[in-house]
Design an enzyme around this catalytic site. Structure first.
Site, short mmCIF file in Angstrom:
data_model
loop_
_atom_site.label_atom_id
_atom_site.label_comp_id
_atom_site.label_asym_id
_atom_site.label_seq_id
_atom_site.Cartn_x
_atom_site.Cartn_y
_atom_site.Cartn_z
CB CYS A 48 36.68 51.57 9.17
SG CYS A 48 36.87 53.27 9.73
CB CYS A 91 34.82 54.15 7.36
SG CYS A 91 36.63 54.12 7.56
#
Length: 306
Positions: free
Chosen positions: A48, A51
């Protein structure tokens, strides 16, 4: 109050503000911990991109909050059960837990200002919000130690060091806790953290003096043997000196003082003024405000200047 109102835990280790969690440790790390102070759970994954953008922002904000909130991270690929149960469908997702329950949250790689505002809103009006009053916390630790709760005092000193690793009073206090429990090696290790330039700090010198006395006491015989030796020969100043050291190690400060004062009264010059110098070390280890120090100094002055 303590800095983070933490309960239990090992007194030697400062609590972590940021950690990874698992499905198995989620209840302890998030649910239970949030009953002490708010906990942010960050659901993320290695693939991700947002993230990776949010993580350093979150970590910085949590450290800057100085204990008002903790951050716990969970990799949803490795531990899918919890985010599945909570209905997390996209990441990054940050959920705030307070008093064991989800309280608020946000999704996506939000900017630092928004993260800070989120934390401020979450902790507004809570005990410990804002900068901790270190002086008050240290005073509490001293009071807890005076009540005999060594582990509790050590925990508080460890919390102070979690925020200010250079706090000399906390280092000295933690060393004193170790010494009180007889953990001389741990006390030495803690004092070794004190920079050379701070060795003359009153609190550090007091613990160092107490540590030196504890090591002296290890090399002499038990109190009963020394008392018998002295009864056989009241002029055995070395036996009386050793008895004073042993009595101090046993917490009998008044009795220890009386033995050294007796040497000073009988032979001031014995062992190069050794009895008076030992008394001074006692006073330093006990602290200037201690009742035994105040009383001992009065009696010593009476002998020396009469």
């Amino acid at each position: 109050m303590t800095i983070m109102e933490t309960g239990g835990g090992a007194p030697q280790a400062a609590p972590d503000l940021i950690k990874e969690t698992t499905t198995q440790s989620f209840v302890k790390d998030v649910i239970e911990e949030s009953k002490r102070q708010p906990v942010l759970i960050d659901f993320w994954a290695e693939w991700c991109g947002p993230c990776r953008q949010l993580t350093p922002v979150l970590e910085k904000a949590v450290r800057n909050a100085k204990g008002r909130v903790k951050l716990v991270k969970m990799n949803i690929d490795h531990h899918p059960a919890i985010p599945g149960q909570m209905g997390i469908q996209s990441i990054p997702a940050v959920i705030a837990f307070v008093n064991g329950q989800p309280a608020d949250g946000f999704m996506g790689a939000v900017p630092e200002s928004q993260v800070n505002a989120f934390i401020d809103k979450l902790t507004k009006g809570m005990p410990g919000a804002g900068e901790p009053n270190i002086a008050e916390v240290l005073a509490e630790a001293e009071a807890v130690l005076a009540e005999g709760d060594t582990a509790g005092a050590a925990q508080i000193y460890a919390e102070v060091l979690a925020f200010d690793a250079t706090n000399i009073a906390a280092m000295a206090g933690l060393a004193k806790c170790h010494l009180t429990t007889g953990a001389i090696d741990q006390a030495k290790q803690t004092l070794a953290m004190v920079p050379e330039s701070k060795r003359n700090d009153a609190a550090v010198k007091a613990v160092q003096a107490a540590l030196d006395l504890a090591e002296q006491a290890k090399s002499i015989g038990p109190v009963t043997e020394l008392e018998q030796k002295l009864a056989a020969n009241p002029l055995d100043h070395q036996a009386r000196f050793d008895l004073a050291t042993a009595l101090n190690a046993a917490g009998k400060r008044a009795e220890a003082t009386a033995q050294l004062l007796e040497i000073v009264r009988r032979d001031r010059k014995w062992n190069d003024d050794g009895a008076r110098r030992q008394l001074v070390q006692f006073f330093e280890a006990w602290g200037g405000a201690d009742e035994a120090t105040v009383d001992g100094r009065k009696k010593l002055s009476t002998i020396l200047f009469s």
